[in-house]
Motif scaffolding. Structure first.
Motif, mmCIF file in Angstrom:
data_model
loop_
_atom_site.group_PDB
_atom_site.id
_atom_site.type_symbol
_atom_site.label_atom_id
_atom_site.label_comp_id
_atom_site.label_asym_id
_atom_site.label_seq_id
_atom_site.Cartn_x
_atom_site.Cartn_y
_atom_site.Cartn_z
ATOM 1 N N LEU A 11 11.240 10.564 -34.848
ATOM 2 C CA LEU A 11 9.923 10.225 -34.317
ATOM 3 C C LEU A 11 9.305 11.433 -33.612
ATOM 4 C CD1 LEU A 11 7.698 8.151 -33.786
ATOM 5 C CD2 LEU A 11 8.921 7.551 -31.682
ATOM 6 N N GLY A 12 10.102 12.142 -32.845
ATOM 7 C CA GLY A 12 9.616 13.360 -32.200
ATOM 8 C C GLY A 12 9.179 14.397 -33.212
ATOM 9 N N PHE A 13 9.946 14.548 -34.289
ATOM 10 C CA PHE A 13 9.583 15.479 -35.356
ATOM 11 C C PHE A 13 8.254 15.084 -36.003
ATOM 12 C CE2 PHE A 13 9.650 16.327 -39.938
ATOM 13 C CZ PHE A 13 9.633 17.723 -39.910
ATOM 14 N N LEU A 14 8.069 13.797 -36.272
ATOM 15 C CA LEU A 14 6.819 13.338 -36.865
ATOM 16 C C LEU A 14 5.630 13.580 -35.940
ATOM 17 C CD1 LEU A 14 7.771 9.967 -38.614
ATOM 18 C CD2 LEU A 14 7.238 12.158 -39.665
ATOM 19 N N LEU A 15 5.813 13.342 -34.654
ATOM 20 C CA LEU A 15 4.722 13.564 -33.703
ATOM 21 C C LEU A 15 4.358 15.048 -33.613
ATOM 22 C CD1 LEU A 15 5.704 11.086 -30.848
ATOM 23 C CD2 LEU A 15 3.847 10.860 -32.521
ATOM 24 N N ILE A 16 5.362 15.901 -33.532
ATOM 25 C CA ILE A 16 5.097 17.342 -33.448
ATOM 26 C C ILE A 16 4.489 17.860 -34.736
ATOM 27 C CG2 ILE A 16 6.200 19.608 -33.253
ATOM 28 C CD1 ILE A 16 8.131 18.325 -31.252
ATOM 29 N N SER A 17 5.020 17.427 -35.889
ATOM 30 C CA SER A 17 4.484 17.908 -37.170
ATOM 31 C C SER A 17 3.071 17.382 -37.417
ATOM 32 C CB SER A 17 5.400 17.519 -38.331
ATOM 33 O OG SER A 17 5.482 16.118 -38.448
ATOM 34 N N GLY A 18 2.708 16.274 -36.816
ATOM 35 C CA GLY A 18 1.332 15.790 -36.914
ATOM 36 C C GLY A 18 0.402 16.499 -35.943
ATOM 37 N N ALA A 19 0.946 16.942 -34.796
ATOM 38 C CA ALA A 19 0.120 17.605 -33.785
ATOM 39 C C ALA A 19 -0.156 19.064 -34.125
ATOM 40 C CB ALA A 19 0.800 17.514 -32.426
ATOM 41 N N VAL A 20 0.735 19.726 -34.838
ATOM 42 C CA VAL A 20 0.552 21.160 -35.141
ATOM 43 C C VAL A 20 -0.712 21.420 -35.954
ATOM 44 C CG1 VAL A 20 1.553 23.101 -36.418
ATOM 45 C CG2 VAL A 20 2.947 21.831 -34.810
ATOM 46 N N PRO A 21 -0.975 20.730 -37.076
ATOM 47 C CA PRO A 21 -2.219 21.012 -37.804
ATOM 48 C C PRO A 21 -3.469 20.670 -36.993
ATOM 49 C CG PRO A 21 -0.793 19.600 -39.113
ATOM 50 C CD PRO A 21 -0.151 19.775 -37.796
ATOM 51 N N ILE A 22 -3.411 19.594 -36.225
ATOM 52 C CA ILE A 22 -4.567 19.223 -35.402
ATOM 53 C C ILE A 22 -4.818 20.301 -34.356
ATOM 54 C CG2 ILE A 22 -5.407 17.543 -33.710
ATOM 55 C CD1 ILE A 22 -3.884 15.410 -35.365
ATOM 56 N N LEU A 23 -3.765 20.808 -33.736
ATOM 57 C CA LEU A 23 -3.891 21.870 -32.750
ATOM 58 C C LEU A 23 -4.420 23.156 -33.386
ATOM 59 C CD1 LEU A 23 -3.369 22.758 -29.802
ATOM 60 C CD2 LEU A 23 -1.090 23.448 -30.560
ATOM 61 N N ALA A 24 -3.937 23.493 -34.570
ATOM 62 C CA ALA A 24 -4.397 24.706 -35.254
ATOM 63 C C ALA A 24 -5.877 24.613 -35.619
ATOM 64 C CB ALA A 24 -3.555 24.948 -36.502
ATOM 65 N N LEU A 25 -6.309 23.482 -36.145
ATOM 66 C CA LEU A 25 -7.718 23.324 -36.508
ATOM 67 C C LEU A 25 -8.625 23.309 -35.279
ATOM 68 C CD1 LEU A 25 -7.363 20.683 -39.348
ATOM 69 C CD2 LEU A 25 -8.006 23.081 -39.589
#
Length: 120
Positions: A11-25
């Motif tokens: 779950l932590g991996f999914l949250l971080i992997s979802g937050a990285v593209p949003i943070l980059a954009l």
């Protein structure tokens, strides 16, 4: 808290992997230059002045050749692990590999017959 034990890290991996593209954009939107005039509108051609428009049509043969290459390149990705573990897999895996190779040979014959391999 969780009904499935051991999935907290997933779950932590999914949250971080979802937050990285949003943070980059979001970061790109905040710090990117806003000017869209002048040379920023020109097509980049290795430091040379652009000649003509950037919108040209490529021949469909380039795409067909690339698709045939990708198909047979992926085929080697599937056949390599099979060849490495051949002595452990048995007769059924050998028959399945023969069926797979037969399908690929038929696809190659079809592409050859349709002229997808002609570069003229």
């Amino acid at each position: 808290m969780f009904s499935l034990q051991g999935y907290e890290y997933f779950l932590g991996f999914l949250l971080i992997s979802g937050a990285v593209p949003i943070l980059a954009l979001t970061t790109n939107k905040l710090i990117a230059p806003r000017s869209k005039a002048g040379e920023r509108q020109l097509t980049y051609e290795s430091g040379m002045e652009p000649i003509g428009g950037a919108w040209i049509q490529f021949n469909i043969r380039y795409y067909m050749f690339a698709l045939v290459f990708v198909i047979f390149d992926v085929e080697t990705v599937f056949l390599y692990p099979w060849a490495v573990a051949f002595h452990k897999l048995g007769l059924l895996a050998f028959i399945e590999a023969l069926v797979f190779i037969t399908i690929l040979v038929v696809a190659l014959a079809y592409a050859w017959r349709k002229g997808a391999l002609e570069w003229s």
